[in-house]
Design a protein around this motif. Structure first.
Motif, PDB file in Angstrom:
ATOM      1  N   ALA A  17      34.226 -21.763 110.010  1.00 16.16           N
ATOM      2  CA  ALA A  17      34.693 -20.602 110.793  1.00 16.16           C
ATOM      3  C   ALA A  17      33.563 -19.603 110.908  1.00 16.16           C
ATOM      4  O   ALA A  17      33.038 -19.125 109.897  1.00 16.16           O
ATOM      5  N   ALA A  18      33.212 -19.273 112.161  1.00 20.35           N
ATOM      6  CA  ALA A  18      32.085 -18.364 112.385  1.00 20.35           C
ATOM      7  C   ALA A  18      32.519 -16.929 112.601  1.00 20.35           C
ATOM      8  O   ALA A  18      31.723 -16.011 112.498  1.00 20.35           O
ATOM      9  N   SER A  19      33.816 -16.724 112.925  1.00 17.03           N
ATOM     10  CA  SER A  19      34.291 -15.365 113.225  1.00 17.03           C
ATOM     11  C   SER A  19      35.477 -15.043 112.339  1.00 17.03           C
ATOM     12  O   SER A  19      36.171 -15.931 111.835  1.00 17.03           O
ATOM     13  N   PRO A  20      35.756 -13.747 112.163  1.00 15.79           N
ATOM     14  CA  PRO A  20      36.904 -13.351 111.341  1.00 15.79           C
ATOM     15  C   PRO A  20      38.219 -13.924 111.877  1.00 15.79           C
ATOM     16  O   PRO A  20      39.072 -14.359 111.094  1.00 15.79           O
ATOM     17  N   SER A  21      38.394 -13.949 113.211  1.00 20.53           N
ATOM     18  CA  SER A  21      39.662 -14.431 113.758  1.00 20.53           C
ATOM     19  C   SER A  21      39.826 -15.923 113.495  1.00 20.53           C
ATOM     20  O   SER A  21      40.929 -16.398 113.143  1.00 20.53           O
ATOM     21  N   ALA A  22      38.737 -16.685 113.636  1.00 20.03           N
ATOM     22  CA  ALA A  22      38.820 -18.118 113.376  1.00 20.03           C
ATOM     23  C   ALA A  22      39.134 -18.372 111.910  1.00 20.03           C
ATOM     24  O   ALA A  22      39.931 -19.257 111.554  1.00 20.03           O
ATOM     25  N   LEU A  23      38.511 -17.587 111.026  1.00 20.39           N
ATOM     26  CA  LEU A  23      38.757 -17.770 109.590  1.00 20.39           C
ATOM     27  C   LEU A  23      40.192 -17.397 109.236  1.00 20.39           C
ATOM     28  O   LEU A  23      40.830 -18.050 108.390  1.00 20.39           O
ATOM     29  N   ILE A  37      35.639 -16.216  94.636  1.00 16.90           N
ATOM     30  CA  ILE A  37      35.450 -15.171  95.665  1.00 16.90           C
ATOM     31  C   ILE A  37      34.113 -15.430  96.385  1.00 16.90           C
ATOM     32  O   ILE A  37      33.088 -15.669  95.742  1.00 16.90           O
ATOM     33  N   GLU A  38      34.186 -15.357  97.700  1.00 15.04           N
ATOM     34  CA  GLU A  38      32.958 -15.560  98.465  1.00 15.04           C
ATOM     35  C   GLU A  38      33.037 -14.745  99.750  1.00 15.04           C
ATOM     36  O   GLU A  38      34.079 -14.709 100.410  1.00 15.04           O
ATOM     37  N   ARG A  39      31.929 -14.097 100.095  1.00 17.39           N
ATOM     38  CA  ARG A  39      31.864 -13.345 101.354  1.00 17.39           C
ATOM     39  C   ARG A  39      31.642 -14.325 102.502  1.00 17.39           C
ATOM     40  O   ARG A  39      30.763 -15.182 102.441  1.00 17.39           O
ATOM     41  N   MET A  40      32.471 -14.101 103.552  1.00 17.12           N
ATOM     42  CA  MET A  40      32.428 -15.060 104.666  1.00 17.12           C
ATOM     43  C   MET A  40      32.918 -14.370 105.934  1.00 17.12           C
ATOM     44  O   MET A  40      33.928 -13.646 105.893  1.00 17.12           O
ATOM     45  N   ALA A  41      32.217 -14.590 107.076  1.00 18.63           N
ATOM     46  CA  ALA A  41      32.589 -14.053 108.387  1.00 18.63           C
ATOM     47  C   ALA A  41      32.780 -12.545 108.344  1.00 18.63           C
ATOM     48  O   ALA A  41      33.727 -11.997 108.913  1.00 18.63           O
ATOM     49  N   GLY A  42      31.940 -11.859 107.634  1.00 15.41           N
ATOM     50  CA  GLY A  42      31.993 -10.411 107.559  1.00 15.41           C
ATOM     51  C   GLY A  42      33.031  -9.877 106.600  1.00 15.41           C
ATOM     52  O   GLY A  42      33.108  -8.672 106.377  1.00 15.41           O
ATOM     53  N   GLY A  43      33.873 -10.737 106.060  1.00 12.57           N
ATOM     54  CA  GLY A  43      34.909 -10.288 105.124  1.00 12.57           C
ATOM     55  C   GLY A  43      34.753 -11.001 103.778  1.00 12.57           C
ATOM     56  O   GLY A  43      33.679 -11.469 103.412  1.00 12.57           O
ATOM     57  N   VAL A  44      35.849 -11.086 103.030  1.00  9.64           N
ATOM     58  CA  VAL A  44      35.837 -11.718 101.708  1.00  9.64           C
ATOM     59  C   VAL A  44      36.967 -12.745 101.674  1.00  9.64           C
ATOM     60  O   VAL A  44      38.132 -12.408 101.923  1.00  9.64           O
ATOM     61  N   LEU A  45      36.601 -13.984 101.341  1.00  9.31           N
ATOM     62  CA  LEU A  45      37.581 -15.059 101.212  1.00  9.31           C
ATOM     63  C   LEU A  45      37.861 -15.283  99.723  1.00  9.31           C
ATOM     64  O   LEU A  45      36.935 -15.422  98.915  1.00  9.31           O
ATOM     65  N   ILE A  46      39.126 -15.319  99.390  1.00 14.99           N
ATOM     66  CA  ILE A  46      39.551 -15.467  97.992  1.00 14.99           C
ATOM     67  C   ILE A  46      40.454 -16.684  97.887  1.00 14.99           C
ATOM     68  O   ILE A  46      41.497 -16.769  98.561  1.00 14.99           O
ATOM     69  N   LEU A  47      40.031 -17.624  97.041  1.00 14.18           N
ATOM     70  CA  LEU A  47      40.865 -18.776  96.698  1.00 14.18           C
ATOM     71  C   LEU A  47      41.138 -18.711  95.193  1.00 14.18           C
ATOM     72  O   LEU A  47      40.232 -18.417  94.406  1.00 14.18           O
ATOM     73  N   ALA A  48      42.359 -18.997  94.813  1.00 14.87           N
ATOM     74  CA  ALA A  48      42.715 -18.883  93.382  1.00 14.87           C
ATOM     75  C   ALA A  48      43.699 -19.981  92.993  1.00 14.87           C
ATOM     76  O   ALA A  48      44.630 -20.291  93.746  1.00 14.87           O
TER      77      ALA A  48
END
Length: 449
Positions: free
Chosen positions: A48-54, A114-125
């Motif tokens: 995902a390259a954009s926030p909306s796609a992510l 936690i990882e920064r991705m597409a300008g935001g932060v993606l959290i998997l737990a």
């Protein structure tokens, strides 16, 4: 028992350490698996390259996942959170909360990635429930394995310790009897046992048998010598009396013969006393044991010695119980022992002093006490004066042969009585405490002269 507790403690510590290391190892493996799984999922979102796609990818995964097991959350650049749980970044990491009207979260927390991705932060737990269950499993394993082991070990140790304590008590009791002079005491044999205590018991019995044999041999030799010498001494005394009768009165030869007769009579008395002590220690006098009133014996001996005491200005003060003071014993030996105590008091007390003779009846004992106001016996010499032929230095100028108290001690041992010499402040207090005969009531004392 202390050894058993120590061994149980060692086993418990080893089990705790072993289970603790196994728990830490398995927990580390589970966490490593969780991290690998989350990393694998995280890689799938890299496309995902954009926030909306992510956000679309996150919502697809979030709708298919149970937030109690796995959390997907994306914090967009504008702060909007997409996923099956609300996530708030903190200085220590991330805080996962339930979405409004969302499904319940896990009770035991999460292991996040936690990882920064597409300008935001993606959290998997991943839920920590497997780690919690692992801890519960190990606690149950610890309880089911360690607790029974400790309880069984302590129980077995207590049983073994109790049996060993019983055997040690028996050995101690036997050694106590041997030290008190009961050389026939033995530790009961334990067939089939070959442990340390059994071997100690065998060695103690061998030692006691050897000591008993040596003592008996010495006693027999002493008795034989005394018996063999008594007869010629008696003949010598008869011959000296015959010689004395043939000598003129008031002659030097007659005086010398009188001295020789006195010495011969003294020697005969010594050998007679030695034979009597040997017979007492041999235990043969027990055959003549019968129930006797110690108060009656004391009254008879007081009446017998009262005239001799009055001649020297002394007084025998007698204190008896209201009723009979019955014991099992040999009346002749007890009377002789009391006579020796009275004679000893008469010999060593100054004129004009009282000599007390008391019989006291207690619940399970009868005590005979003779007191005087003489010089007494120093505490360091009280054991010595009970030995045969032992005399205090100051007593060497007074009549006696050093066997009176030895005969009293032998009589006490034969009757199982406790003999005690104490300070009468001033003077000597001699106590003989006999076991009371069965069925004797406790009575009070009365005084007579």
């Amino acid at each position: 028992m202390r050894q058993a507790i120590g061994l149980v403690a060692v086993v418990a510590v080893v089990n705790l350490v072993t289970l603790g290391l196994a728990y830490l190892s398995l927990r580390s493996a589970i966490e490593t698996g969780m991290r690998a799984n989350l990393t694998q999922h995280m890689a799938g979102f890299q496309v995902a390259a954009s926030p909306s796609a992510l956000e679309i990818l996150v919502m697809a995964e979030a709708n298919a996942a149970d937030p109690a097991q796995r959390v997907f959350a994306y914090i967009a650049p504008d702060g909007r959170v997409t996923g099956n749980a609300n996530a708030v970044l903190t200085g220590a990491g991330v805080q996962i909360r339930r979405m409004p009207e969302g499904r319940p979260l896990g009770e035991h927390g999460y292991f996040p990635l936690i990882e920064r991705m597409a300008g935001g932060v993606l959290i998997l737990a991943e839920s920590r429930t497997p780690i919690h269950e692992l801890g519960r499993t190990f606690l149950a394993l610890l309880a089911l394995s360690l607790a029974p082991t400790v309880l069984i070990s302590l129980g077995a140790g207590a049983i073994i310790a109790t049996r060993a304590r019983r055997r040690v008590d028996l050995i101690e009791a036997t050694l106590g009897r041997l030290s008190e002079g009961a050389l026939d005491a033995r530790i009961p044999a334990e067939p089939g046992r070959a442990d340390d205590l059994a071997r100690i018991g065998v060695q103690v019995n061998r030692m006691a048998a050897a000591q008993e044999a040596a003592t008996e041999a010495l006693r027999q030799v002493s008795a034989d010598i005394a018996h063999d010498l008594k007869t010629p001494l008696q003949r010598m005394a008869v011959l000296l009396h015959d010689l004395r009768d043939r000598l003129p009165e008031e002659s030097a030869e007659a005086a010398l013969a009188d001295r020789a007769i006195a010495e011969a009579d003294g020697a005969v008395g010594i050998f007679h006393a030695l034979l009597q002590i040997a017979q007492i220690e041999g235990g043969g006098a027990r055959a003549n044991f019968a129930a006797l009133d110690l108060a009656h014996v004391a009254a008879e001996m007081t009446e017998l010695y009262a005239p001799a005491a009055e001649e020297d200005g002394r007084k025998l003060a007698l204190l008896l119980p209201d009723g009979p003071a019955t014991i099992m014993g040999n009346k002749g030996l007890i009377g002789q022992a009391l006579a020796n105590l009275i004679e000893n008091a008469l010999r060593h007390t100054p004129p004009g002093t009282d000599i007390g003779i008391t019989v006291r009846q207690d619940a399970d004992s009868v005590t005979l006490v003779v007191t005087d106001r003489g010089p007494g016996v120093p505490e360091t010499e009280r054991e010595n004066v009970l030995r045969r032929l032992y005399r205090l230095e100051r007593s060497r100028t007074t009549p006696g042969n050093g066997l009176g108290l030895a005969l009293v001690a032998a009589t006490a041992g034969l009757h199982g009585a406790d003999l005690a010499l104490e300070d009468n402040a001033p003077g000597l207090k001699v106590s003989l405490c006999f076991p009371a005969a069965a069925g004797v009531p406790d009575t009070r004392s009365r005084r007579s002269a």
